[in-house]
Design a protein around this motif. Sequence first.
Motif, mmCIF file in Angstrom:
data_model
loop_
_atom_site.group_PDB
_atom_site.id
_atom_site.type_symbol
_atom_site.label_atom_id
_atom_site.label_comp_id
_atom_site.label_asym_id
_atom_site.label_seq_id
_atom_site.Cartn_x
_atom_site.Cartn_y
_atom_site.Cartn_z
ATOM 1 N N UNK A 160 -7.157 8.736 -14.080
ATOM 2 C CA UNK A 160 -7.202 9.213 -15.176
ATOM 3 C C UNK A 160 -6.417 8.494 -16.497
ATOM 4 N N UNK A 161 -6.596 8.107 -17.537
ATOM 5 C CA UNK A 161 -5.782 7.361 -18.960
ATOM 6 C C UNK A 161 -4.534 7.265 -19.047
ATOM 7 N N UNK A 162 -3.772 8.667 -19.040
ATOM 8 C CA UNK A 162 -3.085 8.883 -19.207
ATOM 9 C C UNK A 162 -2.094 7.899 -17.915
ATOM 10 N N UNK A 163 -2.569 8.426 -17.077
ATOM 11 C CA UNK A 163 -1.704 7.825 -15.807
ATOM 12 C C UNK A 163 -1.592 6.235 -15.403
ATOM 13 N N UNK A 164 -2.930 5.513 -16.239
ATOM 14 C CA UNK A 164 -3.084 4.223 -16.077
ATOM 15 C C UNK A 164 -2.155 3.727 -17.720
ATOM 16 N N UNK A 165 -1.854 4.447 -18.575
ATOM 17 C CA UNK A 165 -0.942 3.909 -19.865
ATOM 18 C C UNK A 165 0.836 4.508 -19.449
ATOM 19 N N UNK A 198 1.513 0.660 -17.080
ATOM 20 C CA UNK A 198 1.809 -0.428 -17.505
ATOM 21 C C UNK A 198 2.934 -0.212 -18.783
ATOM 22 N N UNK A 199 3.088 0.890 -18.952
ATOM 23 C CA UNK A 199 4.638 1.037 -19.916
ATOM 24 C C UNK A 199 5.499 1.215 -19.351
ATOM 25 N N UNK A 200 5.429 1.118 -18.325
ATOM 26 C CA UNK A 200 6.995 0.972 -17.517
ATOM 27 C C UNK A 200 7.088 0.064 -16.531
ATOM 28 N N UNK A 201 6.040 -0.620 -16.035
ATOM 29 C CA UNK A 201 5.873 -1.784 -14.991
ATOM 30 C C UNK A 201 6.433 -3.079 -15.543
ATOM 31 N N UNK A 233 1.045 -5.611 -22.180
ATOM 32 C CA UNK A 233 1.921 -4.667 -21.707
ATOM 33 C C UNK A 233 2.363 -3.238 -23.270
ATOM 34 N N UNK A 234 2.288 -3.655 -23.857
ATOM 35 C CA UNK A 234 2.658 -2.834 -24.925
ATOM 36 C C UNK A 234 1.714 -1.724 -25.312
ATOM 37 N N UNK A 289 -2.525 -1.875 -24.606
ATOM 38 C CA UNK A 289 -3.224 -0.895 -24.145
ATOM 39 C C UNK A 289 -3.920 0.048 -24.516
ATOM 40 N N UNK A 290 -4.157 -0.223 -25.833
ATOM 41 C CA UNK A 290 -5.271 1.668 -26.591
ATOM 42 C C UNK A 290 -6.775 -0.132 -26.488
#
Length: 236
Positions: free
Chosen positions: A165-170, A173-176, A183-184, A188-189
């Motif tokens: 799901x997109x929420x999981x991917x976002x 990415x934002x926490x890696x 990765x901002x 990402x959008x």
Amino acid sequence: MWRRVTSLSHLLSSPKSSPQLTPTSYGPKIWETLSTEVSKKSGGGIFSKERSPFITFVLGGPGSGKGTQCSRIVETYGFTHLSAGDLLRKEITMNSENGAMILDTIAKGKIVPSEVTIKLIRKAIESAENDKFLIDGFPRTEENRIAYERIIGAEPNIVLFFDCPEEVMVKRVLSRNEGRVDDNIDTVKERLKAFRSLNLPVINHYSNKGVLYKIDGTGTEDEIFERVRAVFDAWK
Ligand code: UDP
Ligand code: MG
């Protein structure tokens, strides 16, 4: 548990044929036999009868876990991992001819021209001695796919798709925190937009060909790898 793709929910159509996945029907020479068949079928390209490796494309949106799972596949099954994104980022670091263009494209979440990416993939395949490759994050577009088939002259043996799901991917990415320029949230959008409009048709293509394995990309690294193992253990 993993399951082989029969349809990609509402986004993708059903395959016309299914990959043969009966573990018992294959002996130890399976990689060699299958890849030879593929290269004969497509003709031309960079592979010969003597060298026709087993190619796996690894697809999924940004943060779907492609790179992480590829490392696990390398450890367990001895593949050579070629990340298209990493090959492109290396060009930026080396300040090569296309470095500035690649940086600008990645920072915008757009797709680098096929010829540039394929040249890097081709070089990496040619300089590795392995007969099993994971090509991670490529092809990104139908144009990428068609150019690859023309230049390399072989289709992938199998394609993995990490469905997430997109929420999981976002969130991932934002926490890696790998210091990546893309990765901002704004980039990402854009990357998600590119994934939906350009990469899903590629995934759909392989689903129709019956070579796609959709893997649930949610859960822990170990949980996801168990699903991946089910695919590779059946092919070994
Ligand atoms: N990229 C590209 N072509 C490729 C692979 C990557 O243009 O075949 C670019 C694209 O801008 C993409 C970025 O490299 O957004 C990062 O790709 P990567 O696969 O490393 O990251 P992911 O999007 O999976 O997090
Ligand atoms: Mg990656």
